[in-house]
Design a protein around this motif. Structure first.
Motif, PDB file in Angstrom:
ATOM      1  N   LEU A  80       0.860  -1.184   0.000  1.00  0.00           N
ATOM      2  CA  LEU A  80       0.000   0.000   0.000  1.00  0.00           C
ATOM      3  C   LEU A  80       0.894   1.231   0.000  1.00  0.00           C
ATOM      4  N   LEU A  81       0.817   2.041  -1.051  1.00  0.00           N
ATOM      5  CA  LEU A  81       1.687   3.210  -1.173  1.00  0.00           C
ATOM      6  C   LEU A  81       1.052   4.486  -0.636  1.00  0.00           C
ATOM      7  N   ALA A  82      -0.249   4.639  -0.825  1.00  0.00           N
ATOM      8  CA  ALA A  82      -0.896   5.879  -0.400  1.00  0.00           C
ATOM      9  C   ALA A  82      -2.381   5.621  -0.171  1.00  0.00           C
ATOM     10  N   ARG A  83      -2.923   6.324   0.809  1.00  0.00           N
ATOM     11  CA  ARG A  83      -4.361   6.274   1.087  1.00  0.00           C
ATOM     12  C   ARG A  83      -4.865   7.706   1.066  1.00  0.00           C
ATOM     13  N   HIS A  84      -5.786   7.984   0.156  1.00  0.00           N
ATOM     14  CA  HIS A  84      -6.331   9.326  -0.025  1.00  0.00           C
ATOM     15  C   HIS A  84      -7.746   9.371   0.538  1.00  0.00           C
ATOM     16  N   PHE A  85      -8.046  10.429   1.288  1.00  0.00           N
ATOM     17  CA  PHE A  85      -9.362  10.600   1.903  1.00  0.00           C
ATOM     18  C   PHE A  85     -10.024  11.863   1.377  1.00  0.00           C
ATOM     19  N   GLN A  91     -12.560   7.045   0.065  1.00  0.00           N
ATOM     20  CA  GLN A  91     -11.104   6.918   0.072  1.00  0.00           C
ATOM     21  C   GLN A  91     -10.651   6.120  -1.135  1.00  0.00           C
ATOM     22  N   LEU A  92      -9.404   6.376  -1.535  1.00  0.00           N
ATOM     23  CA  LEU A  92      -8.778   5.663  -2.642  1.00  0.00           C
ATOM     24  C   LEU A  92      -7.389   5.238  -2.200  1.00  0.00           C
ATOM     25  N   ASP A  93      -7.132   3.954  -2.307  1.00  0.00           N
ATOM     26  CA  ASP A  93      -5.805   3.429  -2.018  1.00  0.00           C
ATOM     27  C   ASP A  93      -5.057   3.203  -3.330  1.00  0.00           C
ATOM     28  N   LEU A  94      -3.770   3.507  -3.324  1.00  0.00           N
ATOM     29  CA  LEU A  94      -2.897   3.215  -4.459  1.00  0.00           C
ATOM     30  C   LEU A  94      -1.823   2.240  -3.999  1.00  0.00           C
ATOM     31  N   PHE A  95      -1.449   1.337  -4.875  1.00  0.00           N
ATOM     32  CA  PHE A  95      -0.597   0.212  -4.504  1.00  0.00           C
ATOM     33  C   PHE A  95       0.667   0.152  -5.352  1.00  0.00           C
ATOM     34  N   ALA A  96       1.659  -0.577  -4.859  1.00  0.00           N
ATOM     35  CA  ALA A  96       2.886  -0.784  -5.623  1.00  0.00           C
ATOM     36  C   ALA A  96       2.595  -1.554  -6.908  1.00  0.00           C
ATOM     37  N   SER A 101      -3.770  -1.083  -8.343  1.00  0.00           N
ATOM     38  CA  SER A 101      -4.166   0.330  -8.341  1.00  0.00           C
ATOM     39  C   SER A 101      -5.208   0.607  -9.413  1.00  0.00           C
ATOM     40  N   VAL A 102      -5.036   0.028 -10.589  1.00  0.00           N
ATOM     41  CA  VAL A 102      -6.010   0.217 -11.667  1.00  0.00           C
ATOM     42  C   VAL A 102      -7.391  -0.270 -11.218  1.00  0.00           C
ATOM     43  N   GLU A 103      -7.443  -1.430 -10.574  1.00  0.00           N
ATOM     44  CA  GLU A 103      -8.722  -1.948 -10.067  1.00  0.00           C
ATOM     45  C   GLU A 103      -9.321  -0.991  -9.033  1.00  0.00           C
ATOM     46  N   ALA A 104      -8.477  -0.488  -8.128  1.00  0.00           N
ATOM     47  CA  ALA A 104      -8.963   0.426  -7.089  1.00  0.00           C
ATOM     48  C   ALA A 104      -9.512   1.714  -7.715  1.00  0.00           C
ATOM     49  N   ILE A 105      -8.834   2.227  -8.720  1.00  0.00           N
ATOM     50  CA  ILE A 105      -9.293   3.449  -9.391  1.00  0.00           C
ATOM     51  C   ILE A 105     -10.601   3.179 -10.132  1.00  0.00           C
ATOM     52  N   ALA A 114      -9.344   4.620 -14.812  1.00  0.00           N
ATOM     53  CA  ALA A 114      -8.432   3.494 -14.588  1.00  0.00           C
ATOM     54  C   ALA A 114      -7.485   3.340 -15.776  1.00  0.00           C
ATOM     55  N   LYS A 115      -8.030   3.444 -16.985  1.00  0.00           N
ATOM     56  CA  LYS A 115      -7.186   3.377 -18.190  1.00  0.00           C
ATOM     57  C   LYS A 115      -6.222   4.555 -18.228  1.00  0.00           C
ATOM     58  N   GLY A 116      -6.688   5.735 -17.848  1.00  0.00           N
ATOM     59  CA  GLY A 116      -5.811   6.911 -17.813  1.00  0.00           C
ATOM     60  C   GLY A 116      -4.643   6.716 -16.872  1.00  0.00           C
ATOM     61  N   TYR A 117      -4.901   6.070 -15.732  1.00  0.00           N
ATOM     62  CA  TYR A 117      -3.818   5.798 -14.780  1.00  0.00           C
ATOM     63  C   TYR A 117      -2.817   4.811 -15.377  1.00  0.00           C
ATOM     64  N   ARG A 118      -3.331   3.754 -16.000  1.00  0.00           N
ATOM     65  CA  ARG A 118      -2.424   2.774 -16.616  1.00  0.00           C
ATOM     66  C   ARG A 118      -1.582   3.451 -17.703  1.00  0.00           C
ATOM     67  N   ASP A 119      -2.204   4.290 -18.533  1.00  0.00           N
ATOM     68  CA  ASP A 119      -1.468   5.018 -19.574  1.00  0.00           C
ATOM     69  C   ASP A 119      -0.401   5.921 -18.945  1.00  0.00           C
ATOM     70  N   PHE A 120      -0.778   6.613 -17.862  1.00  0.00           N
ATOM     71  CA  PHE A 120       0.172   7.473 -17.147  1.00  0.00           C
ATOM     72  C   PHE A 120       1.370   6.662 -16.667  1.00  0.00           C
TER      73      PHE A 120
END
Length: 139
Positions: A80-85, A91-96, A101-105, A114-120
């Motif tokens: 778990l890299l970050a937890r945003h509130f 809340q949104l968690d981002l993972f290593a 992370s894509v699933e969480a987004i 989610a696709k935008g995050y993967r592209d990023f």
């Protein structure tokens, strides 16, 4: 030398490693700049970077001093890299792991974000691979 933020401390270490006498002066009550502790009520919270992506850059900085980052701090991997509130309680968690992370987004928002995050992530990896050897040039 002015400032005991990450840049000022890195410059001081580099100069000291080259044999210069260095004095660091900081106007704030504590060192670290963005990488400091801030109080949230009576709880200290890290106010700076949440993820270390370039351990090797710290090792290059410390090498002239005969050290590595692992000599100074305990390094641990985190899933778990970050937890945003948000104020509404969401809340949104981002993972290593990018896929996690894509699933969480996707669950938090939608498939397009989610696709935008993967592209990023893919674009960031390409930029990093292109530029990684230019960091801390001259060592």
């Amino acid at each position: 030398m002015i400032g005991a933020g990450m840049g000022g401390l890195a410059a001081a270490m580099r100069l000291a490693g080259l044999g210069y006498a260095v004095t660091v002066v900081e106007k704030e009550a504590s060192v670290g700049g963005k990488a400091r502790h801030v109080m949230a009520g009576d709880v200290p919270v890290d106010g700076g970077p949440t993820v270390m992506t370039m351990k090797w850059a710290f090792d290059r900085l410390l090498s002239p001093l005969g050290m590595q980052l692992a000599d100074l701090v305990e390094l641990r991997s985190a899933d778990l890299l970050a937890r945003h509130f948000w104020p509404d309680g969401s809340q949104l968690d981002l993972f290593a792991d990018i896929d996690t992370s894509v699933e969480a987004i996707r669950d938090f928002s939608d498939a397009q974000n989610a696709k935008g995050y993967r592209d990023f992530c893919q674009q960031s990896r390409a930029i990093f691979e292109t530029l990684k050897d230019t960091y801390i040039a001259g060592q």
